[in-house]
Motif scaffolding. Structure first.
Motif, PDB file in Angstrom:
ATOM      1  N   ILE A 634      -9.009  -0.861   3.739  1.00 43.15           N
ATOM      2  CA  ILE A 634      -7.652  -0.592   3.261  1.00 43.15           C
ATOM      3  C   ILE A 634      -7.480   0.042   1.876  1.00 43.15           C
ATOM      4  N   ALA A 635      -6.856   0.861   1.696  1.00 41.96           N
ATOM      5  CA  ALA A 635      -6.893   1.605   0.599  1.00 41.96           C
ATOM      6  C   ALA A 635      -5.357   2.097  -0.219  1.00 41.96           C
ATOM      7  N   LEU A 636      -5.314   1.883  -1.327  1.00 44.99           N
ATOM      8  CA  LEU A 636      -4.067   2.268  -1.888  1.00 44.99           C
ATOM      9  C   LEU A 636      -4.187   3.614  -2.866  1.00 44.99           C
ATOM     10  N   ARG A 637      -3.278   4.298  -3.237  1.00 43.75           N
ATOM     11  CA  ARG A 637      -3.307   5.139  -4.235  1.00 43.75           C
ATOM     12  C   ARG A 637      -1.846   5.568  -4.726  1.00 43.75           C
ATOM     13  N   ARG A 638      -1.870   5.698  -6.009  1.00 44.54           N
ATOM     14  CA  ARG A 638      -0.750   5.624  -6.655  1.00 44.54           C
ATOM     15  C   ARG A 638       0.079   7.231  -6.758  1.00 44.54           C
ATOM     16  N   ASN A 639       1.184   7.476  -6.098  1.00 44.79           N
ATOM     17  CA  ASN A 639       1.786   8.841  -5.849  1.00 44.79           C
ATOM     18  C   ASN A 639       0.883   9.983  -5.376  1.00 44.79           C
ATOM     19  N   ALA A 640      -0.145   9.580  -4.527  1.00 43.12           N
ATOM     20  CA  ALA A 640      -1.159  10.641  -3.835  1.00 43.12           C
ATOM     21  C   ALA A 640      -1.679   9.631  -2.533  1.00 43.12           C
ATOM     22  N   VAL A 641      -1.922  10.631  -1.742  1.00 44.43           N
ATOM     23  CA  VAL A 641      -2.683  10.097  -0.476  1.00 44.43           C
ATOM     24  C   VAL A 641      -3.994   9.764  -0.759  1.00 44.43           C
ATOM     25  N   PRO A 642      -4.360   8.568  -0.477  1.00 47.62           N
ATOM     26  CA  PRO A 642      -6.055   8.009  -0.496  1.00 47.62           C
ATOM     27  C   PRO A 642      -6.615   8.694   0.383  1.00 47.62           C
ATOM     28  N   ALA A 643      -8.171   9.017   0.056  1.00 47.37           N
ATOM     29  CA  ALA A 643      -8.910   9.350   1.261  1.00 47.37           C
ATOM     30  C   ALA A 643     -10.494   9.055   0.621  1.00 47.37           C
ATOM     31  N   ARG A 644     -11.210   8.827   1.519  1.00 49.38           N
ATOM     32  CA  ARG A 644     -12.699   8.513   1.581  1.00 49.38           C
ATOM     33  C   ARG A 644     -13.328   9.645   2.557  1.00 49.38           C
ATOM     34  N   PHE A 672      -8.680  -7.458   3.969  1.00 46.03           N
ATOM     35  CA  PHE A 672      -7.579  -7.586   3.044  1.00 46.03           C
ATOM     36  C   PHE A 672      -7.712  -7.054   1.819  1.00 46.03           C
ATOM     37  N   LEU A 673      -6.683  -6.629   1.141  1.00 42.60           N
ATOM     38  CA  LEU A 673      -6.500  -6.041  -0.165  1.00 42.60           C
ATOM     39  C   LEU A 673      -5.664  -6.912  -1.048  1.00 42.60           C
ATOM     40  N   GLN A 674      -6.188  -7.272  -2.190  1.00 40.22           N
ATOM     41  CA  GLN A 674      -5.374  -8.067  -3.048  1.00 40.22           C
ATOM     42  C   GLN A 674      -4.868  -7.343  -4.608  1.00 40.22           C
ATOM     43  N   ARG A 675      -3.675  -7.416  -4.858  1.00 40.28           N
ATOM     44  CA  ARG A 675      -3.217  -6.713  -6.042  1.00 40.28           C
ATOM     45  C   ARG A 675      -2.454  -7.624  -6.813  1.00 40.28           C
ATOM     46  N   PRO A 676      -3.061  -8.562  -7.577  1.00 38.94           N
ATOM     47  CA  PRO A 676      -2.227  -9.425  -8.716  1.00 38.94           C
ATOM     48  C   PRO A 676      -1.660  -8.436  -9.688  1.00 38.94           C
ATOM     49  N   GLY A 677      -0.378  -8.806 -10.089  1.00 40.41           N
ATOM     50  CA  GLY A 677       0.339  -7.974 -10.985  1.00 40.41           C
ATOM     51  C   GLY A 677       0.455  -6.411 -10.593  1.00 40.41           C
ATOM     52  N   HIS A 678       0.728  -6.410  -9.348  1.00 37.64           N
ATOM     53  CA  HIS A 678       1.011  -4.810  -8.908  1.00 37.64           C
ATOM     54  C   HIS A 678       2.016  -4.245  -9.446  1.00 37.64           C
ATOM     55  N   GLN A 679       1.663  -3.030  -9.959  1.00 34.82           N
ATOM     56  CA  GLN A 679       2.950  -2.187 -10.659  1.00 34.82           C
ATOM     57  C   GLN A 679       3.666  -1.415  -9.689  1.00 34.82           C
ATOM     58  N   ALA A 680       4.964  -1.569  -9.833  1.00 33.14           N
ATOM     59  CA  ALA A 680       5.979  -1.126  -8.994  1.00 33.14           C
ATOM     60  C   ALA A 680       5.963   0.670  -9.121  1.00 33.14           C
ATOM     61  N   ASP A 681       5.696   1.399  -8.146  1.00 33.25           N
ATOM     62  CA  ASP A 681       5.961   3.013  -8.036  1.00 33.25           C
ATOM     63  C   ASP A 681       5.705   3.409  -6.826  1.00 33.25           C
ATOM     64  N   ILE A 682       5.575   4.836  -6.409  1.00 31.58           N
ATOM     65  CA  ILE A 682       5.445   5.076  -4.908  1.00 31.58           C
ATOM     66  C   ILE A 682       4.073   5.112  -4.645  1.00 31.58           C
ATOM     67  N   TRP A 683       3.733   4.406  -3.631  1.00 27.64           N
ATOM     68  CA  TRP A 683       2.277   4.279  -3.264  1.00 27.64           C
ATOM     69  C   TRP A 683       2.046   4.449  -1.805  1.00 27.64           C
ATOM     70  N   TYR A 684       0.802   5.011  -1.553  1.00 24.50           N
ATOM     71  CA  TYR A 684       0.312   5.484  -0.202  1.00 24.50           C
ATOM     72  C   TYR A 684      -0.814   4.353   0.170  1.00 24.50           C
ATOM     73  N   ILE A 685      -0.314   4.005   1.424  1.00 22.70           N
ATOM     74  CA  ILE A 685      -1.310   3.067   2.027  1.00 22.70           C
ATOM     75  C   ILE A 685      -2.349   3.731   3.131  1.00 22.70           C
ATOM     76  N   GLY A 686      -3.477   3.754   2.972  1.00 23.71           N
ATOM     77  CA  GLY A 686      -4.406   4.230   4.073  1.00 23.71           C
ATOM     78  C   GLY A 686      -5.366   3.085   4.634  1.00 23.71           C
ATOM     79  N   ILE A 687      -5.487   3.410   5.951  1.00 24.70           N
ATOM     80  CA  ILE A 687      -6.302   2.584   6.807  1.00 24.70           C
ATOM     81  C   ILE A 687      -7.270   3.486   7.243  1.00 24.70           C
TER      82      ILE A 687
END
Length: 944
Positions: A634-644, A672-687
């Protein structure tokens, strides 16, 4: 009377024989042979007179049955002394050296023969104990200084030879047997009357080879030949017969400087060659066997007498290749050919033959070739600067292709000198591929036919967001070109097998053509799974990208390149009850997200674009269902598509390690992915599901759970928490001063919170109003520690140390984990106003970074107060009044280690001093004092 007459006949016969023997032998120094017959128990006698000077004695008796054979001094065995005897044999040899004290010049000696059964016999008296051999100069294969057997009696023959400095580092002792049977024995300084130092007992002819150098000169060696009666043989000893080979120039596949076998007989044949500086980087030696069987051995500076050095011992023709690092210019090498009888063969040695196939072009028309006995067929070619990729193919056969720049690749049992290799087919690309000369070697079974296809790799142009379908039944690499436009958020390439069981694989690269070993990204999912690669900025740039599809055998596929699908989703997607706070005004789903692209590997994307919907949460947690957690990210990237993605840059099959690159802001492989104190923005989720089909995974997105626990007397056991992940717990500390508070507890004075470790090394951290996510203790903008403050402001956190010592002070006692091993628990003990105050506190528990195994622990909370709480439940830890200011006292027993007892005293006004004393009656104790609040666990001297 009959018995007496019989005895007389025996006597007369013996006397007659003895007189005859005497008349034949007494005056002669050469061998004489007499024959006779005896019945069991009979004797025969012979007399010998030695010449002047005498040369020792060699006596041989051959009998048809068991016999005894003895030599005595004098002319009568009853009066003489026995010098030598041999019993119970059918072939006897008595050898007495001329230096034996029992032998004298002109001396008389008596021979007795006894029959142990009826027999016939042959007796030979040879008055020469030892013969001298002349050193042979090795000028011919048969030898020059050769002697024939001295007689046909058989038995043992002794010879002596004085060694000379050999022309070559070895010498030979050859016994050529033409009839009967004979064996050969060799020993230095003393006759080999037994097995000797060296021996050859093969049927037929025998030979003993020995390594030698100049130290052989002047040494005395003895040879014993043991022969059957009637055997005919020749003996020679000296230099090896070695033929010189001319270094072959490699101009012909079958050699141009061949030498045929010098003889058709069985045995060893020796050759010498002087190596030359390699021009192609390899040296071949080939033994062409056209009849019978032969093998060869090769060694530098020494004769390869044994199973040493380099060799080829396959049935039929033989060959081997040495790489440039295995030989040098002007070195002396020796070759031994071992051949069977009547075999026919020829040998050559020198430069390899490499067929020049010119410059790599768009087409190929190379004639078929046959792999020679050396096991490798070579080609030479050049590549010009316009060639973007070079393909090699063996038209479906399974030999291995080896490539090396500027010199020949070599793959043998002794070395592997190559830069590239692959079975049956190969695609060569930059940076390895450049404007240069290359040698190609194809290894395989000698005699097998190969047809090499060598040409530039064709490239097919594919539109951006276009697709192509292809069927392959030949060369397995196919390359496409795609021009990627500017400002793409992501680019995805999918490769779908055409049929079940097929397994094409996918490789891409920017600017250059990729292959399996040199690429920017790869996907090698197993058969039946759709391969997929996703590239994102900044790695993804506009310009020319190349895609290579690889497979073997017959296969088909569909290749598609596209902008990946990104599905918009709300911030909350969960079936948890009460998933949003009261008054939440934004859309959310009460079911998880279900993947609808189940057969492909790689990435599936989602986007959360409503920024305001992300406000008001402690944190954000993303969970995959249990059936789809393994092998997924599970990956997150702020304002952009994540990739590996995976890639190789080793440039050859010798460097197959896979590397990884990525553009992600947060990721997890735990399911699972934990994000305490998550910052609000446009987020991309990648599985991400590499190397397997995604399946119909379910993705839950929700607020991080932090179950509420009671400050007063609660205990929470946790087991099997994944190391270095977090669990959070919420505690509400009541107000002790505000009667209007819903949680008003006037008798609440402090909080005792303990993390008791059972497995692993868990730690805890406590933060006011927010989820903690590290083990730092902070105090905001204040210059002193939180534990010294009188209030606990929002966002500040306290990370207690391990055990009853501060975390860092245990360094050196617990090793590199900086852990005090006397106590693995963690403690937070604080009083109201020290710095505890009413409000919400979140406790986070995770590993300290030293664990890989899961964690297990118990989180225990106890209130400290006077009397009962508002629910009439006693505070677990009571604060006791000490009594009067003057004279007050209290006693206590059974206080457990790391537990505290609390007391309160009121100091009257206008007191100038106060003395309080603690007297432990058992064990060790510490007393701390604080005005107006309970002292916390870090209490220490502070100036007023």
């Amino acid at each position: 009377m009959a018995s007496s007459a019989y005895c007389n006949r025996i006597v007369r016969r013996i006397v007659l024989f003895s007189i005859l023997a005497y008349s034949l032998v007494s005056g002669s120094a050469f061998a004489a042979t007499l024959t006779g017959s005896l019945v069991s128990g009979q004797f025969a006698y012979y007399d010998i007179t030695l010449p002047v000077p005498q040369s020792g004695i060699r006596l041989v008796l051959s009998s048809s049955a068991s016999s005894d054979f003895s030599l005595y001094t004098g002319t009568n065995h009853t009066a003489g002394t026995q010098i030598a005897t041999s019993t119970g044999q059918t072939l006897h040899t008595l050898l007495i050296s001329a230096t034996d004290p029992n032998l004298t010049d002109g001396g008389q000696y008596h021979v007795r023969i006894k029959a142990n059964a009826s027999l016939t016999y042959s007796y030979t008296a040879d008055l020469t104990y030892l013969r001298t051999l002349t050193w042979d100069n090795g000028a011919t294969l048969a030898g020059v200084n050769i002697i024939n057997q001295p007689d046909n009696a058989g038995g043992d023959y002794l010879f002596r030879i004085t060694g000379q400095s050999p022309v070559h580092p070895g010498w030979r002792n050859v016994l050529k047997v033409t009839a009967g049977e004979a064996d050969l024995y060799l020993q230095q300084d003393n006759p080999p009357l037994g097995a000797g130092s060296y021996s050859s007992t093969a049927v037929g002819s025998d030979v003993i080879y020995a390594t030698a150098d100049s130290s052989l000169s002047g040494q005395t060696w003895y040879i014993r030949v043991h022969a059957t009666p009637g055997a005919t043989w020749q003996l020679g000893s000296g230099d090896l017969y070695v033929q010189n080979l001319t270094w072959d120039n490699g101009s012909a596949p079958g050699g141009s400087s061949n030498i045929s076998q010098p003889s058709s007989g069985a045995g060893e044949y020796f050759f010498r060659i002087t190596s030359q500086a390699p021009t192609t980087g390899a040296w071949r030696t080939v033994l062409n066997v056209t009849g019978g069987e032969a093998d060869f051995y090769l060694q530098q500076d020494a004769i390869p007498f044994g199973d040493t050095g380099y060799k080829s011992t396959v049935t039929g023709s033989d060959g081997l290749i040495l790489a440039a690092n295995q030989y040098g210019d002007n070195q002396t090498w020796y070759i031994r050919v071992h051949a069977t009888n009547a075999s026919t063969w020829n040998i050559f040695s020198g430069e390899i033959y490499a067929r020049d196939i010119g410059t790599v072009a768009d087409t190929s028309s190379i004639a078929a070739a046959t792999i020679g006995p050396e096991g490798t067929f070579y080609y030479k070619t050049s590549v010009d600067a316009t060639t973007k990729a070079w393909r090699l193919w063996l038209n479906g056969t399974g030999q291995t292709i080896w490539v090396r720049q500027s010199s020949a690749p070599v793959k043998t049992a002794w070395t592997e000198q190559a830069e590239q290799f692959e079975v049956g087919q190969m695609l060569l690309v930059p940076p390895y591929l450049t404007n240069a000369v290359y040698f190609i070697g194809v290894t395989g079974t000698p005699g097998s036919s190969i047809t090499l296809d060598s040409r530039r790799q064709p490239v097919t142009t594919l539109n951006f967001s276009g697709s192509a379908t292809n069927s392959i039944n030949g060369y397995g690499y196919t390359t496409y070109r795609v021009d990627v436009p500017i400002d793409q958020i992501a680019w995805q390439i999918n490769l779908t097998p055409g049929e079940v069981g097929q397994n094409p694989q996918l490789y891409i690269k920017s600017g250059d053509i990729p292959n399996r070993w040199t690429n920017s990204a790869l996907s090698e999912a197993p058969a039946g799974v759709i391969d997929s690669i996703t590239q994102v900025p900044p790695t993804l740039t506009d310009g020319t990208w190349y895609i290579t599809v690889y497979g073997s055998g017959s296969f088909s596929y569909t290749l598609a390149n596209l902008i990946p699908v990104v599905t918009g989703k709300p911030f909350i997607n969960t079936s948890d009850p009460n998933p949003v706070p009261p008054g939440y005004a934004y859309p959310y789903n009460t079911t998880p997200i279900i993947n609808d692209d189940i057969n492909r590997s790689g990435w599936r994307y989602y986007q959360v674009s409503d920024i305001n919907s992300q406000l008001g949460f402690l944190g954000w947690q993303l969970d995959l269902d249990a059936a789809h957690q393994a092998g997924r990210e599970i990956a997150l990237r702020r304002n952009a598509v994540p990739a590996r993605w995976l890639f190789r840059n080793g440039n050859s099959a010798y460097a197959t390690n896979v590397s990884e690159s990525s553009h992600v802001d947060a990721s997890s492989n735990y399911g699972f992915l934990q994000r305490p104190g998550h910052q609000a923005d446009i987020w991309y989720i990648g599985i991400n599901t590499p190397n397997q089909a995604m399946g119909a995974f379910q993705l839950t997105t929700r607020e991080i759970p932090a179950p509420l626990k009671q400050v007063n007397s609660s205990s929470t056991a946790v087991s099997s928490q994944i190391a270095n992940t977090w669990q959070w717990f919420k505690f509400t500390v009541p107000s002790s001063t505000d009667p209007n508070s819903a949680s008003y507890e006037p008798n609440f004075l402090g909080w005792d919170l303990r993390l008791k470790a059972s497995l692993g090394n868990p730690r805890m951290v406590i933060r006011r109003d927010q989820l903690p996510a590290d083990f730092n203790t902070n105090c905001g903008y204040y210059s002193y520690y939180l534990e010294r403050m009188s209030s606990w402001q929002t966002g500040l956190q306290w990370a207690p140390g391990i055990g009853d010592m501060p975390y860092n002070s245990g360094y050196g006692l617990g090793g590199p984990t900086r852990r005090y091993m006397g106590d693995r628990n963690s403690y937070l003990i604080a009083g109201m106003g020290s710095p505890l105050e009413a409000g919400s506190y979140y406790v986070g528990v995770s590993g300290d970074g030293s664990d890989t195994a899961p964690l297990s622990y118990t989180l225990e909370s106890r209130g400290i107060g006077i009397g009962n709480d508002a629910g009439s439940v006693p505070w677990p830890i009571q604060v006791v009044d000490l009594g009067n200011f003057t004279g007050g006292s209290v006693s206590k027993t059974g206080l457990a280690p790391r537990e505290a007892a609390y007391y309160r005293i009121t100091v009257p006004a206008a007191q100038k001093s106060w003395s309080v004393k603690l007297e432990p009656t058992l064990g060790e104790a510490l007393m701390t004092v604080r005005q107006g609040a309970l002292p916390n666990m870090t209490a220490q001297d502070q100036p007023s």
